[in-house]
Design an enzyme around this catalytic site. Structure first.
Site, PDB file in Angstrom:
ATOM      1  N   SER A  12      41.537  37.850  37.213  1.00  0.00           N
ATOM      2  CA  SER A  12      41.359  39.301  37.292  1.00  0.00           C
ATOM      3  C   SER A  12      41.466  39.790  38.729  1.00  0.00           C
ATOM      4  O   SER A  12      41.731  40.974  38.978  1.00  0.00           O
ATOM      5  CB  SER A  12      39.999  39.694  36.711  1.00  0.00           C
ATOM      6  OG  SER A  12      38.939  39.161  37.489  1.00  0.00           O
ATOM      7  N   ASP A  29      31.868  33.284  35.933  1.00  0.00           N
ATOM      8  CA  ASP A  29      31.016  32.846  37.032  1.00  0.00           C
ATOM      9  C   ASP A  29      29.593  32.509  36.594  1.00  0.00           C
ATOM     10  O   ASP A  29      28.829  31.926  37.372  1.00  0.00           O
ATOM     11  CB  ASP A  29      30.958  33.922  38.117  1.00  0.00           C
ATOM     12  CG  ASP A  29      32.230  33.959  38.952  1.00  0.00           C
ATOM     13  OD1 ASP A  29      32.998  32.986  38.898  1.00  0.00           O
ATOM     14  OD2 ASP A  29      32.458  34.966  39.644  1.00  0.00           O
TER      15      ASP A  29
END
Length: 424
Positions: free
Chosen positions: A147, A291
């Site tokens: 992204s 993450d």
């Protein structure tokens, strides 16, 4: 530097301020640099990644810019410098950065009119970038790419001649980060349209933005893990429920594995509280929040919760191959993960005996250090190598761990002898 970590004595109770969001800070810095007449931003995250961005953007005449291990900075600046007419720079990084692929972004920028050459290996930094006015136009990308590539293209779109019509093919990875970028662009006066899998940004001018940088939801993951493993009370003063950060989903994820989030209690903070009824088995897709995966993997393994997690493909090109790294380190304490593929990992409770206190490697990855440290709550005396890696995103982490009652000793020091109880 290495630390041997001992858990707090007694009940864990702590209150803290998280670092400001690294993701928001880096976007704000690029948008600010693209805004004519905007005062330079200073109230941003204090960490290696944003320090690298700040230093690069404050250097007007350097021929070579080295951003170290800051992956977001490399991607965002590749796009930014492509638009700086009359400026030529070589953008370089650490040895690991020279092995992180960037060809998809370079090809996309070239299609928009950029002049970029590979100084070394094709498809990888360092890059020689000669800035020019980009023509923009239509672009199609595989939606499974990072992204950060997409955000880099979106942020420069308003300053191109034709703007950008970006079509994403397939399942979009890390969509919340794209939405964060578009929101911050909107707050700086740039409108966009995101319909189905196409994002359109017309040519227009940025205006100075006053959007405050929030506390970092990604950094909160370590404290959710600590709460899940300790059943103490952790209060965080700068989390917001209506955050634009995609990792706000952390609160929802941990509600399944033993942590409830109580927003804005009487003292104004956000309380993380133990929930004694976690799910018996955890199945999650981390496509939008990769993450967070390392912390959740370690938490479930320590709690003995079987799991299967998917949506992990982008973790292979982070600071390290994160899923493989976590599997390697948990094997040191007898937890045997099943890495099914680049995208999926599972665990059904497989264990084997281990005979010595583990010395955990961090792979030059800040999140490895922070997700492994809470294991000290279950295995006192673990050693974490190269603890300084947390400076990439969370320099205050070890001090805040000590404030919470953890004891940090030199990693080469022996375990302290237990105190003998006095006879009564």
């Amino acid at each position: 530097m290495n630390y041997r970590i001992l858990p707090p004595e007694g009940f864990l109770e702590t209150r803290l301020m998280l670092p400001l969001s690294k993701s928001m800070s880096n976007r704000a810095l690029v948008i600010n640099a693209l805004t004519d007449g905007a005062p330079r931003l200073t109230d941003v995250a204090k960490c290696d990644d944003t320090d690298a961005m700040l230093e690069a953007l404050s250097t007007d005449d350097a021929d070579v810019i080295n951003i170290g291990a800051a992956g977001t900075t490399m991607r965002f600046l590749t796009a930014y410098y492509s638009t700086r007419e009359g400026r030529t720079v070589v953008l370089d990084g650490s040895e690991r950065m020279r092995h992180r692929p960037i060809g998809v972004l370079v090809d996309a920028l070239r299609n928009l009119g950029a002049e970029i050459e590979y100084v070394g290996e094709e498809g990888y930094p360092p890059l020689r970038i000669t800035g020019r006015r980009l023509h923009g136009g239509d672009l199609t990308l595989d939606a499974s790419v990072s992204s950060q590539f997409i955000s880099a293209l979106l942020m420069i779109a308003p300053v191109t001649e034709k703007g950008l019509r970006l079509t994403l093919e397939g399942e979009i990875v890390s969509r919340p980060y794209i939405l964060m970028t578009l929101k911050m662009m909107h707050d700086a006066g740039v409108d966009s349209e995101f319909y189905l899998n196409t994002i359109t940004v017309e040519p227009q001018a940025y205006k100075p933005s006053l959007t405050p940088i929030e506390g970092d939801w990604s950094a909160a993951a370590a404290w959710y893990e600590i709460e899940a493993l300790s059943s103490g009370v952790v209060t965080i003063d700068n989390l917001t429920d209506d955050s634009c950060q995609g990792d706000r989903k952390l609160a929802d994820i941990y509600s399944h594995i033993g942590v409830d989030t109580e927003w804005q209690g009487e003292d104004g903070g956000t309380d993380l509280c133990a929930n004694p009824d976690p799910d018996a088995r955890v199945t999650m897709d981390f496509t939008e929040n990769p993450d967070l995966a390392q912390y959740v993997i370690v938490t479930c393994a320590m709690l003995g919760l079987p799991f299967r997690f998917t949506g992990l493909s982008t973790l292979a090109i982070k600071e390290t191959d994160r899923v493989t790294a976590v599997a390697n380190e948990l094997a040191k304490i007898g937890i045997l993960l099943n890495v099914e593929s680049r995208d999926a990992v599972s665990w059904e409770g497989q264990r084997c005996p281990f005979s010595e206190l583990p010395r955990f490697s961090t792979y030059d990855d800040h999140r490895m250090a922070m997700c492994l440290a809470p294991i000290a709550l279950y295995i006192p005396g673990i050693i974490i190598d190269d603890v300084e890696v947390v400076s990439k995103s969370y320099p205050e982490f070890w001090e805040q761990l000590k404030d919470a009652g953890f004891v940090l000793l030199d990693g080469d020091a022996p375990l302290p002898e237990p105190e003998e109880e006095e006879e009564v």
